[in-house]
Design a protein around this motif. Structure first.
Motif, PDB file in Angstrom:
ATOM      1  N   ASP A 113       1.796  -0.849   2.748  1.00  0.00           N
ATOM      2  CA  ASP A 113       2.799  -1.906   2.663  1.00  0.00           C
ATOM      3  C   ASP A 113       3.843  -1.509   1.621  1.00  0.00           C
ATOM      4  OD1 ASP A 113       4.189  -4.304   2.716  1.00  0.00           O
ATOM      5  OD2 ASP A 113       2.380  -5.525   2.720  1.00  0.00           O
ATOM      6  N   LEU A 146      -7.370 -10.623   9.837  1.00  0.00           N
ATOM      7  CA  LEU A 146      -7.337 -10.754   8.375  1.00  0.00           C
ATOM      8  C   LEU A 146      -8.743 -10.584   7.820  1.00  0.00           C
ATOM      9  CD1 LEU A 146      -5.765 -11.499   5.760  1.00  0.00           C
ATOM     10  CD2 LEU A 146      -6.327 -13.891   6.264  1.00  0.00           C
ATOM     11  N   THR A 162      -2.341  -4.273   1.686  1.00  0.00           N
ATOM     12  CA  THR A 162      -1.249  -4.834   0.912  1.00  0.00           C
ATOM     13  C   THR A 162      -0.904  -3.856  -0.213  1.00  0.00           C
ATOM     14  OG1 THR A 162      -2.808  -6.093  -0.446  1.00  0.00           O
ATOM     15  CG2 THR A 162      -1.852  -7.217   1.469  1.00  0.00           C
ATOM     16  N   TYR A 165      -4.651  -2.010   7.350  1.00  0.00           N
ATOM     17  CA  TYR A 165      -3.365  -2.331   6.724  1.00  0.00           C
ATOM     18  C   TYR A 165      -3.661  -2.841   5.317  1.00  0.00           C
ATOM     19  CZ  TYR A 165       0.029  -5.865   5.265  1.00  0.00           C
ATOM     20  OH  TYR A 165       0.852  -6.670   4.515  1.00  0.00           O
ATOM     21  N   SER A 178      -4.183  -8.080  14.983  1.00  0.00           N
ATOM     22  CA  SER A 178      -4.483  -7.859  13.570  1.00  0.00           C
ATOM     23  C   SER A 178      -5.429  -8.945  13.090  1.00  0.00           C
ATOM     24  CB  SER A 178      -3.200  -7.873  12.742  1.00  0.00           C
ATOM     25  OG  SER A 178      -3.480  -7.641  11.375  1.00  0.00           O
ATOM     26  N   THR A 189      -2.719 -14.751   8.320  1.00  0.00           N
ATOM     27  CA  THR A 189      -2.102 -13.738   7.477  1.00  0.00           C
ATOM     28  C   THR A 189      -2.476 -14.044   6.031  1.00  0.00           C
ATOM     29  OG1 THR A 189       0.000 -14.736   6.738  1.00  0.00           O
ATOM     30  CG2 THR A 189      -0.103 -13.931   9.019  1.00  0.00           C
ATOM     31  N   THR A 229      -6.297  -6.404   8.184  1.00  0.00           N
ATOM     32  CA  THR A 229      -5.475  -6.647   6.997  1.00  0.00           C
ATOM     33  C   THR A 229      -6.360  -6.836   5.775  1.00  0.00           C
ATOM     34  OG1 THR A 229      -3.702  -7.656   8.274  1.00  0.00           O
ATOM     35  CG2 THR A 229      -3.798  -8.193   5.946  1.00  0.00           C
TER      36      THR A 229
END
Length: 657
Positions: A312, A525, A266, A264, A523, A488, A217
């Protein structure tokens, strides 16, 4: 619906599709303390436990009670629910069926399912296809007081089901059945005499790349700058740090070396804030992060390294600068865009736009409006054409189900092996993954258990194991349908919580260790590979700016050691079928010691974590007598059948015959 046993029966023809069916709910409820005439809502697994379904209501014969009604289209299943009015809650007083967890009781509606004393319906989460796809996993709950055992009977024989979890009012059991090639009739003992039909389910359409994925992430504004730009200073809450897509591209060699397979990101759209969840133009990539050219470069180089991109998409609310919002700000309800948004219509005074959370500049979009939907689907198609392999649907539970289905279908028309991941807080994720809205959903329950057990040390191992078992039952889907994490971008980092509750000497790597050894798609971060933490974390979700710090361009020695540990764990996972897709079995969970087993096609690995004083663990096992140390975190020693774990130590032990 029947008052003595609120269970709608199966259709007479078991081969006829029972999904969905019209169910009339008539509930008697009482809300002491609520204002008379307060609107009554239905909440629970019929929705998302957050957004209530309005009910028609009238006073009941008994003073203080009300009758509330609604007709619902529901798939076959078992639904926990409750009524709410004026902030006060009520059970359905005419419904004797309840389910209780942690002393919180809810009413139960069974659609096409079993009557008392069973909790079962021939649908998820009680019947799911196993990850290997060659058998079905059948689960059922038995009300306490009706026995300690449950048998599953079918045309090919019968089997004693394994007890896997318990709640206040029910015991839960599980068994495996060969995947049927035709409708299969099953029943339970104890249980009703009638049988239930298990219809063959379609094969799993999750792509192989997702089943083996490791996500990373990236909070785009805080990850890395464009080449040559200054970096490192934390600008503080809501202030841009200058993160850039070219900075992410330059980090690809390091991320590939770590073992990451999916990035991933944002949101990178043109938006009102530096986190970019308040859209201004969802079709355009913000020039501040490099625009279209930088995204094209990132996708091309990531693809060359075998790394996929997951973007996202957030459609719940807009921000300042969104043209329809600006028009509404100027013209109010006279604006042609007024219906694009949700409004509060008070009994007195002027109507007001409804905004996201506590903000006053983030109006909620009306996702039922045709033009808003057209914009959403246009943005979905545009991002697929840019080369993304998947998308994360923000606040997925609040997206209308038919729109979520359309988003997934639109994206998959462009990318046949795409994945749509939903940010989903409710545990009953199967309501979305089994009905075409999502391919995978976030598992916040897993996050909460590991934070409570490993970081805060607030629950013992036996309670953590029990909560994990119940979560597995709730979700009702194979592991790859769940995205799991310990941090997260909307919560304090796991390492920050760990240090807050344990002092500066405690690291956060135990969380990543269990995450990477547990089923599901993991996942990480950004910065967790360096054990990054905030000195003064903020505990309010979505306001955790101290933990959204810019990623250091060069880690310190402690960060470099953490990187090496995480890389080793990811390499082990990549080469171990048991860790990637094996079954999980709790071997021991008591106090500070937690041991579970992963197994797949002959490979067996025991996973041990010790939070307390140093302990010697006896690994004697008649079926798998051989034990060899595969990985250790902190001080671990294996001598014969004895595994010695220091405080806050963990180990992977390979077992063999």
């Amino acid at each position: 619906m029947p008052r003595q046993d609120p269970t709608t029966p199966l259709p007479p023809d078991p081969a006829s599709p029972p999904d969905p069916r019209s169910v009339h709910l008539r509930a008697r409820c009482a809300f002491p303390g609520a204002k008379p005439g307060a609107p009554v809502e239905l909440l629970g697994e019929v929705c998302d436990w957050q957004t209530g379904i309005p009910l028609a209501s009238m006073p009941a014969e008994t003073p203080g009670e009300r009758i509330a009604e609604a007709t619902l289209d529901l798939p076959v299943g078992v639904y926990s629910y409750k009524l709410r009015a004026g902030g006060h809650w009520s059970l359905d007083l005419d419904n004797p069926r309840t389910r209780s967890r942690d002393r919180i009781r809810n009413s139960v509606l069974s659609v096409g399912g079993a009557p008392e004393p069973l909790l079962f319906a021939p649908a998820p989460p009680f019947v799911v296809r196993a990850p290997e796809e060659d058998h079905l996993i059948v689960s059922a709950g038995l009300r306490r007081g009706h026995g300690e055992h449950l048998r599953l009977l079918w045309e090919g024989g019968e089997i004693e089901m394994t007890r896997v979890a318990e709640e206040d009012e029910h015991l839960f059991f599980r068994a495996s059945l060969p995947g049927p090639t035709r409708p299969l009739r099953i029943r339970f003992d104890p249980g009703p005499r009638e049988a239930f039909s298990l219809v063959p389910t379609p094969t799993d359409d999750l792509p192989a790349w997702w089943k083996n994925a490791v996500l990373y992430t990236i909070f785009v504004d805080r990850f890395a700058p464009r080449p040559g730009a200054s970096w490192g200073h934390d600008p503080g809450r809501d202030r841009p740090a200058g993160g850039h897509l070219d900075g992410i591209r330059l980090a690809l060699p390091r991320l590939a070396d770590l073992g990451i397979t999916v990035l991933y990101l944002t949101p990178t759209i043109l938006a009102a804030s530096c986190h970019r969840y308040d859209l201004v133009d969802p079709l355009q990539i913000d020039p501040a992060v490099g625009g279209e050219p930088a995204f094209e470069r990132l996708v091309a180089e990531a693809r060359a390294r075998g790394i996929r991109i997951l973007v996202d998409l957030a459609f719940s609310h807009a921000g300042r600068g969104f043209p329809p919002y600006e028009d509404v700000r100027a013209r109010g309800l006279d604006s042609p865009f007024a219906a694009w948004f949700h409004w509060t219509i008070p009994s007195r005074g002027a109507p007001k736009l409804r905004h996201y959370g506590r903000r006053k500049d983030a109006p909620l979009l009306n996702l039922d409006h045709p033009e808003v939907r057209a914009l959403v689907l246009s943005a979905t198609s545009r991002w697929a054409k840019r080369g993304a392999s998947g998308l994360r649907l923000d606040m997925a539970a609040e997206v209308p189900h038919d729109l979520a289905v359309a988003i997934r279908e639109t994206f998959r028309r462009e990318i046949h092996d795409a994945v749509v991941l939903g940010e989903l807080v409710p545990a009953h994720a199967h309501r979305w993954t089994s009905r075409g809205a999502l391919d995978c959903a976030t598992d916040f329950g897993f996050h909460d258990v590991l934070v409570d057990f490993l970081a805060k040390r607030a629950v013992p191992a036996e309670l953590a194991a029990q909560r994990l078992a119940l979560l597995d039952l709730d979700r009702g889907a194979p592991g790859a349908r769940s995205l799991r994490f310990v941090s997260t971008h909307d919560h304090p980092r796991f390492a920050s919580i760990t240090r807050k509750h344990g002092g500066p000497s405690r690291h956060g790597l135990l969380g990543l260790f269990v995450l990477l050894a547990w089923p599901g798609v993991p996942s990480i971060l950004y910065g967790e590979e360096y054990d990054l933490f905030a000195e003064t974390p903020v505990t309010e979700p979505e306001d955790v700016w101290p933990d959204r710090m810019p990623l250091p361009l060069h880690p310190d020695p402690a960060g470099a050691r953490a990187f090496s540990i995480v890389r080793s764990l990811l390499a082990l996972r990549a080469h171990s079928p048991a860790l990637r897709c094996g079954t999980v079995e709790i071997v021991f969970a008591e106090g500070s010691l937690f041991i579970f087993r992963r197994a797949h096609e002959g490979e067996v690995i025991d996973v041990a974590v010790n939070l307390g004083a140093p302990v010697d663990v006896d690994l004697e096992d008649d079926e798998f007598p051989s034990a060899s140390l595969l990985f250790s975190l902190d001080e671990v020693r294996l001598s014969g059948p004895t595994l010695t774990l220091a405080t806050d130590a963990a180990a992977l032990v390979r077992r063999a015959r």
